[in-house]
Write a protein that holds these residues in place. Structure first.
Motif, PDB file in Angstrom:
ATOM      1  N   ALA A  40       0.828  -1.199   0.000  1.00 22.39           N
ATOM      2  CA  ALA A  40       0.000   0.000   0.000  1.00 22.39           C
ATOM      3  C   ALA A  40       0.861   1.247   0.000  1.00 22.39           C
ATOM      4  O   ALA A  40       1.926   1.278   0.611  1.00 22.39           O
ATOM      5  CB  ALA A  40      -0.914  -0.007   1.231  1.00 22.39           C
ATOM      6  N   GLY A  41       0.368   2.273  -0.679  1.00 19.67           N
ATOM      7  CA  GLY A  41       1.083   3.537  -0.704  1.00 19.67           C
ATOM      8  C   GLY A  41       0.363   4.529  -1.583  1.00 19.67           C
ATOM      9  O   GLY A  41      -0.838   4.435  -1.812  1.00 19.67           O
ATOM     10  N   ILE A  90       5.405   1.325  -5.297  1.00 19.39           N
ATOM     11  CA  ILE A  90       4.669   0.104  -4.968  1.00 19.39           C
ATOM     12  C   ILE A  90       4.761  -0.912  -6.108  1.00 19.39           C
ATOM     13  O   ILE A  90       4.982  -2.097  -5.889  1.00 19.39           O
ATOM     14  CB  ILE A  90       3.189   0.428  -4.679  1.00 19.39           C
ATOM     15  CG1 ILE A  90       3.064   1.222  -3.389  1.00 19.39           C
ATOM     16  CG2 ILE A  90       2.333  -0.828  -4.617  1.00 19.39           C
ATOM     17  CD1 ILE A  90       3.432   0.466  -2.150  1.00 19.39           C
ATOM     18  N   ALA A  98      -4.101   6.842  -3.955  1.00 20.39           N
ATOM     19  CA  ALA A  98      -3.779   5.563  -3.329  1.00 20.39           C
ATOM     20  C   ALA A  98      -3.465   4.491  -4.376  1.00 20.39           C
ATOM     21  O   ALA A  98      -4.090   4.433  -5.428  1.00 20.39           O
ATOM     22  CB  ALA A  98      -4.941   5.104  -2.455  1.00 20.39           C
ATOM     23  N   VAL A 130      -2.679   0.230  -4.362  1.00 24.47           N
ATOM     24  CA  VAL A 130      -2.628  -1.000  -3.570  1.00 24.47           C
ATOM     25  C   VAL A 130      -2.420  -2.173  -4.511  1.00 24.47           C
ATOM     26  O   VAL A 130      -2.904  -2.185  -5.639  1.00 24.47           O
ATOM     27  CB  VAL A 130      -3.895  -1.194  -2.708  1.00 24.47           C
ATOM     28  CG1 VAL A 130      -5.132  -1.396  -3.563  1.00 24.47           C
ATOM     29  CG2 VAL A 130      -3.720  -2.352  -1.735  1.00 24.47           C
ATOM     30  N   ILE A 149       1.197  -6.449   5.747  1.00 25.20           N
ATOM     31  CA  ILE A 149       0.823  -5.192   5.107  1.00 25.20           C
ATOM     32  C   ILE A 149       2.121  -4.414   5.012  1.00 25.20           C
ATOM     33  O   ILE A 149       2.711  -4.042   6.027  1.00 25.20           O
ATOM     34  CB  ILE A 149      -0.227  -4.403   5.902  1.00 25.20           C
ATOM     35  CG1 ILE A 149      -1.542  -5.165   5.941  1.00 25.20           C
ATOM     36  CG2 ILE A 149      -0.413  -3.002   5.287  1.00 25.20           C
ATOM     37  CD1 ILE A 149      -2.593  -4.538   6.825  1.00 25.20           C
ATOM     38  N   SER A 185       3.509  -1.082   3.839  1.00 29.36           N
ATOM     39  CA  SER A 185       3.030   0.236   3.456  1.00 29.36           C
ATOM     40  C   SER A 185       4.179   1.230   3.432  1.00 29.36           C
ATOM     41  O   SER A 185       4.927   1.342   4.401  1.00 29.36           O
ATOM     42  CB  SER A 185       1.960   0.716   4.439  1.00 29.36           C
ATOM     43  OG  SER A 185       1.489   1.985   4.050  1.00 29.36           O
ATOM     44  N   GLU A 197       3.772   4.282   3.506  1.00 24.74           N
ATOM     45  CA  GLU A 197       3.179   5.504   4.029  1.00 24.74           C
ATOM     46  C   GLU A 197       2.254   5.115   5.184  1.00 24.74           C
ATOM     47  O   GLU A 197       1.462   4.190   5.033  1.00 24.74           O
ATOM     48  CB  GLU A 197       2.409   6.151   2.872  1.00 24.74           C
ATOM     49  CG  GLU A 197       2.122   7.601   2.984  1.00 24.74           C
ATOM     50  CD  GLU A 197       0.996   7.903   3.939  1.00 24.74           C
ATOM     51  OE1 GLU A 197       1.059   8.950   4.580  1.00 24.74           O
ATOM     52  OE2 GLU A 197       0.049   7.095   4.053  1.00 24.74           O
ATOM     53  N   GLU A 254      -1.769   4.790   4.867  1.00 32.98           N
ATOM     54  CA  GLU A 254      -2.175   3.654   4.039  1.00 32.98           C
ATOM     55  C   GLU A 254      -2.063   2.333   4.803  1.00 32.98           C
ATOM     56  O   GLU A 254      -2.831   1.405   4.568  1.00 32.98           O
ATOM     57  CB  GLU A 254      -1.373   3.615   2.746  1.00 32.98           C
ATOM     58  CG  GLU A 254      -1.630   4.800   1.820  1.00 32.98           C
ATOM     59  CD  GLU A 254      -3.084   4.934   1.386  1.00 32.98           C
ATOM     60  OE1 GLU A 254      -3.748   3.918   1.125  1.00 32.98           O
ATOM     61  OE2 GLU A 254      -3.566   6.073   1.300  1.00 32.98           O
ATOM     62  N   ALA A 255      -1.116   2.247   5.736  1.00 35.22           N
ATOM     63  CA  ALA A 255      -1.011   1.041   6.581  1.00 35.22           C
ATOM     64  C   ALA A 255      -2.302   0.852   7.371  1.00 35.22           C
ATOM     65  O   ALA A 255      -2.841  -0.253   7.445  1.00 35.22           O
ATOM     66  CB  ALA A 255       0.180   1.147   7.527  1.00 35.22           C
ATOM     67  N   TYR A 268      -5.546  -0.351   5.448  1.00 40.93           N
ATOM     68  CA  TYR A 268      -5.674  -1.782   5.128  1.00 40.93           C
ATOM     69  C   TYR A 268      -5.584  -2.687   6.351  1.00 40.93           C
ATOM     70  O   TYR A 268      -5.561  -3.905   6.217  1.00 40.93           O
ATOM     71  CB  TYR A 268      -4.641  -2.162   4.052  1.00 40.93           C
ATOM     72  CG  TYR A 268      -4.988  -1.484   2.762  1.00 40.93           C
ATOM     73  CD1 TYR A 268      -6.019  -1.968   1.965  1.00 40.93           C
ATOM     74  CD2 TYR A 268      -4.365  -0.302   2.370  1.00 40.93           C
ATOM     75  CE1 TYR A 268      -6.405  -1.313   0.815  1.00 40.93           C
ATOM     76  CE2 TYR A 268      -4.738   0.364   1.222  1.00 40.93           C
ATOM     77  CZ  TYR A 268      -5.759  -0.154   0.446  1.00 40.93           C
ATOM     78  OH  TYR A 268      -6.143   0.510  -0.693  1.00 40.93           O
ATOM     79  N   THR A 287       5.732  -0.641   8.030  1.00 42.05           N
ATOM     80  CA  THR A 287       5.372   0.676   7.507  1.00 42.05           C
ATOM     81  C   THR A 287       6.496   1.692   7.614  1.00 42.05           C
ATOM     82  O   THR A 287       7.302   1.649   8.534  1.00 42.05           O
ATOM     83  CB  THR A 287       4.115   1.239   8.210  1.00 42.05           C
ATOM     84  OG1 THR A 287       3.711   2.439   7.539  1.00 42.05           O
ATOM     85  CG2 THR A 287       4.367   1.543   9.671  1.00 42.05           C
TER      86      THR A 287
END
Length: 193
Positions: free
Chosen positions: A8-9, A15, A47, A49, A72, A74, A76, A79-80, A83, A95
């Motif tokens: 995620a980011g 990503i 975003a 993902v 997860i 991430s 950022e 965004e962590a 999700y 993260t």
């Protein structure tokens, strides 16, 4: 063996490079991979993902169900948390602590980190700072990949081979910089899990 990873980011944070490198590593391991990506408005800092499902057996579905992600990853912190519902009870959050403030009402970073620290298994790393110290802030995504690598059932050398394959067209100096960033993140996670 099965590892479900949510990457995620925000658009431009690398990503999709992480996903490509892990895809290369999976092929080198002779494993199966299913991947689904949502790019959002990545060109405008929206975003991004990616769901990665890695297994030693065929994978039927490409989306990770809620409560099932092993990791997860991430780049950022907000965004962590977005999700978090996907994380399994035994899963890890990995993260970056540096926010990518792309909206006017971005939450307080300390409050975000407070929520992350409430999780039983997490690695929080200032990947931007580490990448800057290594020599290129743009390599923060490789720091993050390194920080997640101890929790992925793929030999780190195979991930490094994926980094070499993905970045070789940009020259040896870029490859070495990204490998150095990956290794720094990996060592950090081993010491701080």
């Amino acid at each position: 063996m099965k590892t479900d990873i949510i990457l995620a980011g925000v658009g431009g944070q690398g990503i999709l490079s992480i996903a490509s490198i892990l895809g290369e590593a999976v092929l080198r391991e002779g494993l199966f991979l299913k991947q689904a990506e949502t790019h959002g408005m990545s060109q405008r800092g929206g975003a991004v993902v990616s769901h990665l499902r890695i297994s030693d057996a065929a994978v039927a579905a490409d989306l990770i169900p809620k409560g099932a992600a092993d990791i997860i990853l991430s780049v950022e912190p907000m965004e962590a948390l977005r999700y978090l519902p996907f994380l399994s009870p035994e899963g890890y959050i990995v993260t970056n602590t540096t926010p990518f403030i792309n909206v006017p009402n971005y939450p307080d970073v300390e409050k975000l980190m407070e929520e992350i620290r409430k999780q039983p298994r997490f690695v929080a790393i200032d990947a931007d700072q580490m990448a800057t110290e290594i020599g290129n802030k743009r390599a923060s995504n490789m720091v993050m990949l390194g920080a997640a690598a101890p929790f992925i059932d793929i030999e780190p050398e195979k991930i490094e081979a994926g980094i070499e394959s993905i970045f070789k067209r940009k020259g040896e100096e870029v490859v070495e910089l990204n490998l150095k960033a990956f290794r720094a993140g990996y060592q950090f996670a081993l010491k701080n899990r």
